[in-house]
Write an enzyme that holds these catalytic residues in place. Structure first.
Site, PDB file in Angstrom:
ATOM      1  N   ASP A   1      -0.206  -5.503  19.318  1.00  0.00           N
ATOM      2  CA  ASP A   1      -0.580  -5.234  17.936  1.00  0.00           C
ATOM      3  C   ASP A   1       0.308  -5.978  16.950  1.00  0.00           C
ATOM      4  OD1 ASP A   1      -2.483  -3.565  18.947  1.00  0.00           O
ATOM      5  OD2 ASP A   1      -1.609  -1.710  18.195  1.00  0.00           O
TER       6      ASP A   1
ATOM      7  N   HIS B   1     -29.577   1.160  41.957  1.00  0.00           N
ATOM      8  CA  HIS B   1     -30.531   2.128  41.403  1.00  0.00           C
ATOM      9  C   HIS B   1     -30.309   3.484  42.062  1.00  0.00           C
ATOM     10  CE1 HIS B   1     -34.310   3.751  39.875  1.00  0.00           C
ATOM     11  NE2 HIS B   1     -34.535   4.225  41.095  1.00  0.00           N
TER      12      HIS B   1
ATOM     13  N   ILE C   1     -14.022   6.855  13.499  1.00  0.00           N
ATOM     14  CA  ILE C   1     -15.258   7.360  14.099  1.00  0.00           C
ATOM     15  C   ILE C   1     -14.965   8.263  15.292  1.00  0.00           C
ATOM     16  CG2 ILE C   1     -17.242   6.646  15.474  1.00  0.00           C
ATOM     17  CD1 ILE C   1     -17.732   6.496  12.474  1.00  0.00           C
TER      18      ILE C   1
END
Length: 469
Positions: free
Chosen positions: A315, A448, A191
């Site tokens: 891995d 914010h 992807i």
């Protein structure tokens, strides 16, 4: 050929191996790293880092073609693909040399060659190091860590040829942009390449044998990603069966069965991204207690293989195949060897990130998995369209989804799609690692205006308290 003694030898200099070696040196262990190719491993040289440089370039290309949305205009927008690729390689090169500096700084000895177990000398392990088939050294160590990583899986008929059918390596250094590209496999690697090439202007088709893309992600997030990619102009074929491939002089033709239809495709290049296999060959594991299961070395919670003095990380030791998992395992393994108390890694606390456009990030259980595990769940959702910063950035497409245990308030999982979510997911990772519940998360103050406010709202939404939807 000399024999050199160490407390620890790490076989492999990737993100698991070099981090393990540095930590070992910090703990006072005489340490060596054996690396056959490039320090930093696949991740740094041919994976995580250079792909992000490419993806950054593709994001800029996308933005340049949408300047009008921000009140700007530019004529004759174009790119130089060779410069894009060159920058990616320079980024990788800079960081690879940095790894070498870090190892030298920590007095870690580096051997350039291929390491393989070579028996024992009393209680010590022996490791032979060869380069181009010639002996370089025989090392002796109290402990060995195998960190040889993994490589791309190759399917019959889809063997990379360097021209028409690409592995990730060829896909990262294209000499020209293919007009039509086929990506086989819709995991993170597939992807990300699909996203890069589509944003650079290629026609991209993604083929997935399973019934949905990004199969390890929450199904709702995967569906949103599918919709976003199709909107960008990608063709996505799921539940697909690939027919024989015919190579032309400069293109590839094949048929794909999907959705009850047969699609005849002719593309310029094919990227095969159908999984990985562990690099277990020629490590000298024969005659040892090391167990190999489907190309990966089996280990316990502290990465011990069962063979005295031999450990495996990253891995090579199986999924999830993520650089940050390898690094964390490396540190944990070394600290266990040094006699420190360690906490085994909970796989559900390892975040996953996909750096496509839009980005995807997750940690913990999907909603479906939580239900399968017997949890009664409360689910919260908050869309980016309700977030001021996302709208101001021109990135209003996205969603944050939280999954809580309805009885205990435990955060079972969090799943996100949208701008910068790979940077935000760590907040939920900390929450899971710290075993926070909805009570603490609801009481947490988020700044914010930030996109991270959507994380707070998604928690509130799970308990019927969202404020901005």
């Amino acid at each position: 050929m000399n024999k050199t003694e160490f407390d620890l030898v790490v076989v492999g200099g990737g993100p698991g191996g070099y981090v393990a070696a540095i930590r070992a040196a910090q703990l006072g262990l005489q340490t060596a790293v054996v690396e056959a190719n490039h320090l930093g491993g696949i991740c740094l040289n041919w994976g995580c880092i250079p792909t992000k440089a490419l993806l950054r370039a593709s994001e800029i290309n996308h933005l340049l073609h949408h300047l009008g949305e921000f009140g700007f205009a530019a004529d004759n927008v174009r790119f130089d693909l060779q410069k894009v690729v060159k920058r990616s390689r320079q980024v990788a090169g800079q960081l690879s040399s940095g790894v070498g500096h870090l190892l030298k700084k920590n007095k870690v000895t580096v051997f350039d060659g291929f390491g393989a177990l070579a028996g024992k000398d009393g209680s010590r392990r022996l490791l032979s190091v060869t380069k181009d088939g010639k002996p370089v050294a025989t090392l002796s160590a109290k402990n060995l860590i195998l960190a040889t990583g993994a490589r791309a899986r190759v399917l019959p008929g889809l063997e990379p040829d360097g021209k028409l059918i690409w592995s990730y390596r060829e896909a990262m250094v294209p000499t020209e942009l293919p007009k039509r590209l086929l990506v086989i496999g819709s995991g993170a690697i597939g992807i990300e390449f699909a996203s890069f090439y589509r944003n650079m202007g290629a026609e991209v088709t993604v083929v997935e044998v399973l019934d949905r893309i990004l199969p390890v992600e929450d199904e709702e997030i995967g569906a949103l990603a599918h919709k976003a990619f199709v909107k960008q102009g990608m063709t996505i074929l799921t539940g697909a069966k690939i027919g024989p491939i015919t190579k032309g002089a400069d293109n590839v033709s094949l048929s794909v069965e999907a959705g009850g239809k047969t699609h005849a495709l002719t593309v310029d290049r094919v990227i095969s991204a159908v999984g990985i296999v562990g690099n277990v060959e020629k490590l000298g594991l024969e005659g040892t207690a090391v167990t190999v299961d489907r190309t990966h070395v089996k280990v316990d919670a502290k990465c011990f293989t069962g063979e005295p003095g031999v450990y495996a990380i990253g891995d090579l030791a199986g999924p999830p195949w993520l650089a940050h998992k390898a690094s964390h395992e490396g540190v944990m393994c070394v600290e266990a060897i040094a006699g420190r108390h360690v906490h085994p890694i909970d796989p559900l606390n390892i975040p996953g990130c996909t750096y496509c456009r839009p980005q995807i990030a997750s940690v913990g259980m999907t909603e479906a998995r939580a239900k399968e595990a017997g949890h009664k769940v409360r689910v919260g959702r908050f869309p980016f369209i309700g977030n001021g910063k996302a709208i101001a950035m021109g990135e209003p497409e996205g969603l944050v989804k939280t999954v809580f245990d309805a009885e205990t308030g435990e955060l079972l999982g969090a799943h996100m799609i949208g701008a910068e979510v790979t940077e935000m997911i760590q907040g939920y990772v900390i929450a899971r690692t710290s075993e926070l519940t909805e009570a603490e998360l609801k009481e947490t103050v988020f700044p914010h205006p930030t996109i991270s406010e959507a994380m707070h709202e998604a928690v509130l939404a799970a308990y019927d308290g969202a404020l901005h939807i």
